[in-house]
Design a protein around this motif. Structure first.
Motif, PDB file in Angstrom:
ATOM      1  N   PRO A  36       0.825  -1.216   0.000  1.00  9.14           N
ATOM      2  CA  PRO A  36       0.000   0.000   0.000  1.00  9.14           C
ATOM      3  C   PRO A  36       0.855   1.261   0.000  1.00  9.14           C
ATOM      4  CG  PRO A  36      -0.854  -1.588   1.571  1.00  9.14           C
ATOM      5  CD  PRO A  36       0.485  -2.116   1.121  1.00  9.14           C
ATOM      6  N   ARG A  37       0.534   2.165  -0.904  1.00 14.00           N
ATOM      7  CA  ARG A  37       1.259   3.428  -0.985  1.00 14.00           C
ATOM      8  C   ARG A  37       0.506   4.510  -0.227  1.00 14.00           C
ATOM      9  NH1 ARG A  37       1.691   2.635  -7.351  1.00 14.00           N
ATOM     10  NH2 ARG A  37       3.137   0.857  -7.359  1.00 14.00           N
ATOM     11  N   CYS A 150       5.235  10.591  13.424  1.00 15.18           N
ATOM     12  CA  CYS A 150       4.086   9.885  13.996  1.00 15.18           C
ATOM     13  C   CYS A 150       3.121   9.442  12.900  1.00 15.18           C
ATOM     14  CB  CYS A 150       3.352  10.790  14.993  1.00 15.18           C
ATOM     15  SG  CYS A 150       4.217  11.078  16.552  1.00 15.18           S
ATOM     16  N   ALA A 151       2.834  10.336  11.960  1.00 12.08           N
ATOM     17  CA  ALA A 151       1.924   9.994  10.870  1.00 12.08           C
ATOM     18  C   ALA A 151       2.515   8.912   9.974  1.00 12.08           C
ATOM     19  CB  ALA A 151       1.603  11.243  10.060  1.00 12.08           C
ATOM     20  N   MET A 152       3.827   8.950   9.755  1.00 14.49           N
ATOM     21  CA  MET A 152       4.478   7.894   8.969  1.00 14.49           C
ATOM     22  C   MET A 152       4.259   6.519   9.598  1.00 14.49           C
ATOM     23  SD  MET A 152       8.118   9.819   8.395  1.00 14.49           S
ATOM     24  CE  MET A 152       8.215  11.487   7.753  1.00 14.49           C
ATOM     25  N   LEU A 153       4.395   6.444  10.921  1.00 16.24           N
ATOM     26  CA  LEU A 153       4.198   5.169  11.601  1.00 16.24           C
ATOM     27  C   LEU A 153       2.746   4.718  11.522  1.00 16.24           C
ATOM     28  CD1 LEU A 153       6.411   5.505  14.818  1.00 16.24           C
ATOM     29  CD2 LEU A 153       7.003   4.588  12.566  1.00 16.24           C
ATOM     30  N   MET A 154       1.825   5.649  11.613  1.00 17.68           N
ATOM     31  CA  MET A 154       0.405   5.310  11.488  1.00 17.68           C
ATOM     32  C   MET A 154       0.130   4.697  10.121  1.00 17.68           C
ATOM     33  SD  MET A 154      -1.055   8.760  13.328  1.00 17.68           S
ATOM     34  CE  MET A 154      -2.804   8.382  13.366  1.00 17.68           C
ATOM     35  N   HIS A 155       0.677   5.315   9.088  1.00 19.27           N
ATOM     36  CA  HIS A 155       0.501   4.752   7.746  1.00 19.27           C
ATOM     37  C   HIS A 155       1.120   3.369   7.655  1.00 19.27           C
ATOM     38  CE1 HIS A 155       0.611   4.157   3.419  1.00 19.27           C
ATOM     39  NE2 HIS A 155       1.881   3.848   3.572  1.00 19.27           N
ATOM     40  N   GLU A 346       5.674  11.302   2.468  1.00 21.42           N
ATOM     41  CA  GLU A 346       5.044  10.106   1.917  1.00 21.42           C
ATOM     42  C   GLU A 346       6.078   9.034   1.592  1.00 21.42           C
ATOM     43  OE1 GLU A 346       2.339  10.895  -1.288  1.00 21.42           O
ATOM     44  OE2 GLU A 346       1.458  12.619  -0.271  1.00 21.42           O
ATOM     45  N   ASP A 347       7.241   9.441   1.101  1.00 16.99           N
ATOM     46  CA  ASP A 347       8.279   8.459   0.766  1.00 16.99           C
ATOM     47  C   ASP A 347       8.834   7.789   2.019  1.00 16.99           C
ATOM     48  OD1 ASP A 347       7.891   9.062  -1.866  1.00 16.99           O
ATOM     49  OD2 ASP A 347       9.715  10.261  -2.104  1.00 16.99           O
ATOM     50  N   TRP A 348       9.001   8.550   3.085  1.00 18.11           N
ATOM     51  CA  TRP A 348       9.442   7.940   4.335  1.00 18.11           C
ATOM     52  C   TRP A 348       8.375   6.991   4.868  1.00 18.11           C
ATOM     53  CZ3 TRP A 348      13.621   6.742   6.698  1.00 18.11           C
ATOM     54  CH2 TRP A 348      14.792   7.507   6.540  1.00 18.11           C
ATOM     55  N   ALA A 349       7.112   7.346   4.703  1.00 14.41           N
ATOM     56  CA  ALA A 349       6.031   6.452   5.129  1.00 14.41           C
ATOM     57  C   ALA A 349       6.088   5.143   4.348  1.00 14.41           C
ATOM     58  CB  ALA A 349       4.679   7.135   4.941  1.00 14.41           C
ATOM     59  N   LEU A 350       6.348   5.230   3.052  1.00 10.94           N
ATOM     60  CA  LEU A 350       6.436   4.029   2.214  1.00 10.94           C
ATOM     61  C   LEU A 350       7.652   3.188   2.591  1.00 10.94           C
ATOM     62  CD1 LEU A 350       5.323   2.379  -0.155  1.00 10.94           C
ATOM     63  CD2 LEU A 350       6.692   3.815  -1.694  1.00 10.94           C
TER      64      LEU A 350
END
Length: 386
Positions: A36-37, A150-155, A346-350
């Motif tokens: 998932p992106r 924090c949001a990156m970890l949630m994703h 977004e890239d760090w979240a991915l």
């Protein structure tokens, strides 16, 4: 009695071996078509119903803003990840700015373990960020520090949750998920409170929540026959994200010798995601340049002060994802949503999602994702520093 002891010893030995060997890279098909992106809406700084925007408020420990953000996390797990267990660890401290008043600090712990498992037999990939913001300057947001992490970890955890379910359901159906004998690996998220100093950074005016949690978990014991002796021992790897999401070209060194292998794995995931053209930000950057660092090179483990210190001092293996050069907005009023590069966020979240999926060995358990065009660097729409 001897039979039971023999089984326990064999299980412990298998854990030691698997702890070294258990890490399965995702296939190119999974990276491109199944992982998932990030949904841009989740990281829109104005969309209050999504991941990032509700964290972009002042959230000093013990204030209404802190409680509001904590509730955002609780709502996220209750609504999006109902199979996770959410708990809190509370403490109070006196600070240099509050006199005799005790300031409350609340750490949130969200955990998902294999079905039927006992906590003392589960090792955890532990993903960590602090959610508090600085006391001064008044109104400080702290977007890179650390709302965006924090949001990156949630994703990341939302993105791998269905695959975790698929894996554990498949193993149960095959009879391969034996809570008494099989390798058991779970995942945790820690949103820590009180990382920031109230006056000036010192051993007593900083990382309030981390210090309290590490001490409590060191003395919270599992049953005597458990694989892991206490809650702290159950952390297989402590992955700490901090100061991420800036438009600046900031690289992250490998800080810890004992966990350099995990840095290498994340660097390899970064390299593959870039090669597949799946990042939206500048494709020429390399965030994790120390992939080929030698065992004999210098690792500056204790130079960077952060929430990992009380855990690392107690023997926990740490992957510390923080740049050696801080963003230029660090600890200024400009560290807000407008100064984030959303493509970088977004890239760090991915990348965090990919690393977590590989660590949890989820290859083959992701569903096909709807076709979605990836915005490459030349047509990406992102906010850059104003």
């Amino acid at each position: 009695m001897w039979q039971q002891l023999s089984k326990w010893l064999l299980t412990a030995l298998s854990f030691l071996l698997l702890d070294v060997l258990a890490y399965a890279p995702l296939s190119d098909d999974t990276l491109v078509n199944r992982l998932p992106r990030p949904d841009t809406a989740d990281f829109d700084i104005l969309q209050t119903g999504n991941l990032l925007a509700p964290i972009l408020i002042p959230r000093v420990p013990g204030t209404p803003g802190s409680k509001q953000v904590l509730q955002h996390f609780v709502d996220f797990f209750n609504q999006s990840l109902p199979d996770w267990t959410v708990s809190f660890q509370n403490s109070t401290f006196k600070t240099p700015t509050h006199g005799e008043q005790e300031v409350p600090f609340i750490n949130l712990i969200a955990t998902r373990d294999p079905p039927g498992s006992q906590p003392g037999n589960v090792g955890h990939l532990t993903l960590v960020a602090h959610y508090d913001s600085k006391y001064q300057p008044e109104g400080f947001i702290g977007a890179t520090d650390s709302a965006a992490p924090c949001a990156m970890l949630m994703h990341a955890v939302r993105s791998i949750d269905a695959a975790l379910t698929n894996k554990w359901n498949f193993m149960s159906a095959q009879g391969d998920l034996d809570p008494d004998f099989e390798e058991l690996k779970g995942i945790q998220v820690l949103f820590l409170d009180g990382e920031e100093a109230f006056h000036s950074w010192s051993s007593t005016d900083s990382i309030y929540g981390a210090r309290s949690l590490a001490e409590e978990w060191e003395h919270t014991m599992h049953p005597a026959t458990s694989i892991y002796k206490n809650y702290l021992d159950s952390i297989d790897l402590f992955v700490l994200l901090d100061l991420l999401g800036s438009p600046e070209d900031l690289s992250i060194p490998s800080w810890q010798h004992t966990s350099h292998w995990s840095y290498v794995k994340m660097a390899e995931a970064e390299e593959r995601l870039r090669k597949q053209g799946l990042f939206k930000s500048n494709p020429d950057r390399v965030w994790l340049p120390d992939k080929n660092k030698k065992e004999t090179d210098v690792f500056n483990s204790y130079i960077m002060q952060d929430d990992h210190l009380p855990f690392m001092a107690r023997g926990v293996h740490v992957l510390h994802l923080i740049p050696s050069r801080f963003p230029s907005v660090w600890h200024t009023m400009r560290d807000d949503g407008e100064h984030l590069d959303i493509a970088v966020v977004e890239d760090w979240a991915l990348l965090t999602t990919a690393f977590a999926a590989e660590y949890m060995e989820l290859e083959g358990y992701f569903e096909q994702q709807p076709s979605k065009r990836v915005k490459r660097n030349d047509d990406a729409i992102s906010k850059t520093e104003l």
